[in-house]
Design an enzyme around this catalytic site. Sequence first.
Site, PDB file in Angstrom:
ATOM      1  N   ASP A 243       0.874  -1.170   0.000  1.00  0.00           N
ATOM      2  CA  ASP A 243       0.000   0.000   0.000  1.00  0.00           C
ATOM      3  C   ASP A 243       0.908   1.217   0.000  1.00  0.00           C
ATOM      4  OD1 ASP A 243      -2.438  -1.255  -0.048  1.00  0.00           O
ATOM      5  OD2 ASP A 243      -2.589  -1.405   2.120  1.00  0.00           O
ATOM      6  N   CYS A 277      -2.663   8.449   3.552  1.00  0.00           N
ATOM      7  CA  CYS A 277      -2.423   8.113   2.144  1.00  0.00           C
ATOM      8  C   CYS A 277      -3.681   8.241   1.286  1.00  0.00           C
ATOM      9  CB  CYS A 277      -1.827   6.712   2.019  1.00  0.00           C
ATOM     10  SG  CYS A 277      -2.865   5.398   2.684  1.00  0.00           S
TER      11      CYS A 277
END
Length: 470
Positions: A243, A277
């Site tokens: 990720d 994020c």
Amino acid sequence: MNVSRLALAVVEPQIEVFNPFDGTVIGTVADVCAAQVPQLLETGRSGARVCAGLPRHRRARILEQAALNIERDAKAFARLIVDEAGKTLKQAEKEVKRCVNTLKLSAEEAKRNAGEVVPFDAYEGSESRQGWFSREPLGLIVAITPYNDPLNLVAHKLGPAIAGGNAVILKPSELAPLSAIKLVSYLVMAGLPESVVTVATGGAELGKALVASREVRMISFTGGFVTGEQIARTAGLKKLAMDLGGNAPVIVMGDCDLEAAVESCLSGAFWAAGQNCIGTQRLLIQASIYEAFRERFVSRAKALVSGDPMRADTDIGPMITLQAAQNAEQVVNDALQEGATLLCGHRRQGSCYAATVLENVDHCSRLWHTEVFAPVVVLQPFETFDEAIALANEPEYSLHAGIFTNDLATAMSAARRIEAGGVMINDSSDYRFDAMPFGGSKYGSLGREGVRFAYEEMTQPKVVCLNTLG
């Protein structure tokens, strides 16, 4: 639990963990060096055998009990997150709740998704055969986690790994490792054998040595693109789940609920000091409502309080380090020199950086194309829906995106055309439910998190076929 037992032994030098708001030392952890990797692997091998041998009901019970104990001690966990990561207390409390949910979901996953029957007789000539496939553990997994969600992102790796019968060598961020260590201690108190999860705190050389280890079956990494590329080059033949960063666009159409869009985008842009994020970085606003949206959004952003994360009236805590805040400041300075207009913010006091809003940002600038990972958001008007889609898709990587509209056809068209791992309709980009698949799109996208999906990444099918010869 003695922290040193989780990281092999107390070694010198140690890593000091600082409170990002006031710079005080809140703890120390062992600085495990690359030379100790063989010992880590030995423990991991043993842990893999032990965890694979645990029946599913025991894995589930351990995860469930750990979740209950963390829920009981939620205030202590939240305070630790505030101390080491700088989140406000409200934000830290939400992260603890999510961690509890992640572990409970993992406990449920341990009891299901064990495989399925294979219809061998669907193929001519195989009528005498029957069988199934099971989901078996990979073995030893290295998990590398960041500082911005120091508890729940660790749970997203440990929970599914344990549910699937794996052992884990966990390398948390050295900037915020204490929540991870506390989580592991609660798993052990709930009955997890100590060899199943080994915490190794240390720097880049330790990470490189772990990633390169041949007997590690999978690397699960959450972090930045530069480190992700280095891991991919070093890892060799093993599974990778990553990720990586994002630069989330949110499209605000002229027919939306304006007040709801402003409120949601405000949270999406500035939650956790923008160190998120899937945080909203680029707000694409239809020209017909641009002025009205800008006025409301900037007014609300100016009212956000930046400072001590333990104060009830603080909206934005510190960034993780002084350098991180200075880097954000420099990115905005660069954008301003390139012609951007500052609407509010761009004030730094130590590691605290005020909510910052800009417009007229050059599309060739770092602020437009890369992840700033700070409480900074860009406003950009557009005329047509096609233009908005093109703007949303400009960066070469993407995690989440969002769109606000009351038109179902527009919403569904955006869901189809936006290149992202997730499209949130009438939500900002930073919405995430811990059971859903989570991961990136385009460059750097490898694998998915979300408990069920991580569990499947961390297990492998094994076919059993019985020929009855009848």
